[in-house]
Design an enzyme around this catalytic site. Structure first.
Site, PDB file in Angstrom:
ATOM      1  N   ASN A 355       0.822  -1.214   0.000  1.00  0.00           N
ATOM      2  CA  ASN A 355       0.000   0.000   0.000  1.00  0.00           C
ATOM      3  C   ASN A 355       0.853   1.260   0.000  1.00  0.00           C
ATOM      4  O   ASN A 355       0.577   2.224  -0.723  1.00  0.00           O
ATOM      5  CB  ASN A 355      -0.920   0.005   1.229  1.00  0.00           C
ATOM      6  CG  ASN A 355      -2.190  -0.781   1.005  1.00  0.00           C
ATOM      7  OD1 ASN A 355      -2.638  -0.949  -0.121  1.00  0.00           O
ATOM      8  ND2 ASN A 355      -2.785  -1.286   2.081  1.00  0.00           N
ATOM      9  N   ASP A 364      -5.707  -2.930  -3.190  1.00  0.00           N
ATOM     10  CA  ASP A 364      -7.059  -3.475  -3.372  1.00  0.00           C
ATOM     11  C   ASP A 364      -7.070  -4.552  -4.457  1.00  0.00           C
ATOM     12  O   ASP A 364      -7.753  -5.579  -4.330  1.00  0.00           O
ATOM     13  CB  ASP A 364      -8.036  -2.354  -3.747  1.00  0.00           C
ATOM     14  CG  ASP A 364      -8.316  -1.411  -2.578  1.00  0.00           C
ATOM     15  OD1 ASP A 364      -7.948  -1.764  -1.441  1.00  0.00           O
ATOM     16  OD2 ASP A 364      -8.909  -0.345  -2.809  1.00  0.00           O
ATOM     17  N   GLU A 390      -6.283  -7.281   5.527  1.00  0.00           N
ATOM     18  CA  GLU A 390      -5.698  -8.251   4.590  1.00  0.00           C
ATOM     19  C   GLU A 390      -5.796  -9.672   5.112  1.00  0.00           C
ATOM     20  O   GLU A 390      -5.069 -10.563   4.642  1.00  0.00           O
ATOM     21  CB  GLU A 390      -4.237  -7.884   4.300  1.00  0.00           C
ATOM     22  CG  GLU A 390      -3.307  -7.995   5.486  1.00  0.00           C
ATOM     23  CD  GLU A 390      -3.231  -6.717   6.335  1.00  0.00           C
ATOM     24  OE1 GLU A 390      -2.240  -6.561   7.068  1.00  0.00           O
ATOM     25  OE2 GLU A 390      -4.152  -5.879   6.241  1.00  0.00           O
TER      26      GLU A 390
END
Length: 470
Positions: A355, A364, A390
């Protein structure tokens, strides 16, 4: 990074914070609703047996079945067994003639056809819809009581089939509102809705049968008219023979005239009745078609809501709410029958770095790809759910740790092949998977989850991208 990009990033971060806050609020509301439902259920199981015991007097089949129901509720028997006992209770009520309510004779369109002390069919339908309203009242919350009071009052005042048709539409409207508002278990909601709709369909089927019976009455009247016309011709012929008896001839002629006038009036009345009945029949057919359409729409809407409530919007996997329900069911089966199951806890490795380095869009996409690659490797009765962030859970019924480890290894090997290209740079994703199975002595599913969590922690300590059983 330019100031415009910084500003856009700050805006997106604010939006994420708001969404997370909204999510937390919704989860709290769901928890509160489920807590209220559990509280109501406990009160029901606590006090309903007391009420049943107070009416279970005597040694007839009704009293005996009441006692069985009370004992089952006190023991906390399954819903299936409670429902089965209720069916036995209904049968006992019919045998003992309990709860039958004699209806008053209505002076309506069809009242002239009802002979003897039997109840008119309108009263029967009113009683049937009263039963439906009472069923709704016992299953829906207090917020619907005002609408149910209105429906009950209209049932009481109903005089013809048009009134019944309007009541039916009101009931369906209320059910549709309930489906939209409720946050209870969707399977239970669907089952309840289908039960109510089934009762309404049964009522409407009886109405159709009544129309057919009315047609038979009309045919009988037509036969009577043929006979009466024949008799009139015979009387005329007899009167023609008696030429010498002028006075008798005049009297018979006068009687024939009266009969003929009465017959004409009867024919006119019958025609009017038949026209009204045909109009009601057509209205019934139209209403029945609309009823089926409303049922289809309500069922479809309920299924869509169920999907939204139980699915993770980003990945399409089941969400935490759906997982919590399923794991409770699996644990209950294990405690009752000893049916073994296993849990897989999957955690994406170094996901925060993905990220941070490549952006949330790539993050994503990684989560979506994990779900996409994992689902084909599972059985139909396995459940894959996004547990949070996650982390993903897989529930594998009737599977020991060896079988679960083999499935987990296939998943790990498949996911490590995932690659994305971001600005000419390869982005790879791997997962660490912890495996644990239900064991003798486990009292709740949290114990199994904690073992899976420990296994994931050890897998990451040993270098990530691996499967460990604990």
């Amino acid at each position: 990074m330019s100031s415009a990009q910084n500003e856009k990033l700050l805006t997106l971060q604010d939006q994420v914070k708001k969404l997370l806050s909204q999510k937390d609020t919704l989860l709290k509301e769901l928890d509160a609703v489920e807590e209220r439902f559990e509280k109501t259920n406990r009160l029901y199981r606590k006090y309903f047996p007391v009420i049943i015991d107070s009416v279970a007097i005597g040694d007839n089949s009704f009293a005996r079945t009441c006692k069985v129901l009370s004992l089952a509720l006190k023991k906390g028997e399954s819903e299936g067994k409670i429902e089965y006992i209720f069916e036995q209770l209904k049968t006992a009520m019919l045998k003992e003639d309990i709860g039958s309510v004699p209806g008053k004779k209505k002076k309506g369109l069809f009242s002239s056809f009802m002979k003897g002390p039997s109840v008119s069919f309108i009263d029967e339908y009113k009683q049937s819809y009263h039963d439906v309203a009472n069923n709704l009242r016992s299953n829906l919350g207090e917020k619907y009581f005002n609408k149910l009071d209105n429906i009950t009052a209209r049932i009481k005042a109903a005089e013809d089939t048009n009134d019944i048709s309007e009541i039916r539409e009101s009931v369906f409207s209320l059910i549709f509102v309930y489906i939209s508002d409720t946050s209870q278990d969707r399977e239970k909601v669907n089952s309840f809705v289908l039960e109510v709709v089934g009762k309404i369909l049964d009522i409407e089927s009886k109405l159709a049968t009544t129309y057919q019976q009315t047609d038979s009455m009309f045919q009988s009247n037509e036969g009577f008219e043929l006979v009466l016309n024949s008799e009139m011709e015979g009387l005329k012929q007899e009167s023609d023979v008696a030429l010498s008896l002028d006075a008798l001839k005049v009297e018979i002629a006068q009687r024939l005239s009266s009969i003929e006038n009465a017959l004409q009036k009867k024919q006119a009345i019958d025609l009017a009745i038949k026209e009204v009945a045909e109009k009601n029949r057509q209205a019934f057919k139209s209403g029945f078609a609309k009823l089926k359409q409303e049922l289809d729409e309500a069922t479809k809407y309920s299924e869509e809501l169920e999907k939204k409530l139980n699915r993770d919007q980003l990945t399409g996997a089941y969400n935490r709410r759906a997982y919590d329900k399923r794991i409770e069911d699996e644990m209950a089966r294990f405690l009752r029958y000893g049916t073994q199951f296993s849990l897989l806890l999957m955690d994406a490795d170094k996901f925060k770095l993905i990220n941070d380095n490549y952006g949330h869009a790539i993050g994503d996409k990684c989560l979506q790809e994990i779900i996409k690659r994992t689902l084909p490797l599972l059985r139909k009765n396995d459940m894959l759910a996004r547990y949070g962030g996650e982390e993903f859970m897989v529930i594998m019924p009737e599977t020991d740790s060896n079988g679960a480890k083999e499935a987990a290894e296939k998943i790990r090997q498949t996911i490590e092949k995932i690659e994305f290209i971001y600005k000419k740079e390869k982005v790879k994703v791997t997962v660490s998977i912890g495996v644990s199975q239900s064991r003798e002595g486990d009292k709740n599913h949290q114990q199994i989850f904690e073992r899976s969590d420990i296994a994931v922690y050890k897998a990451k300590e040993q270098g990530r991208n691996r499967v460990l059983v604990y």
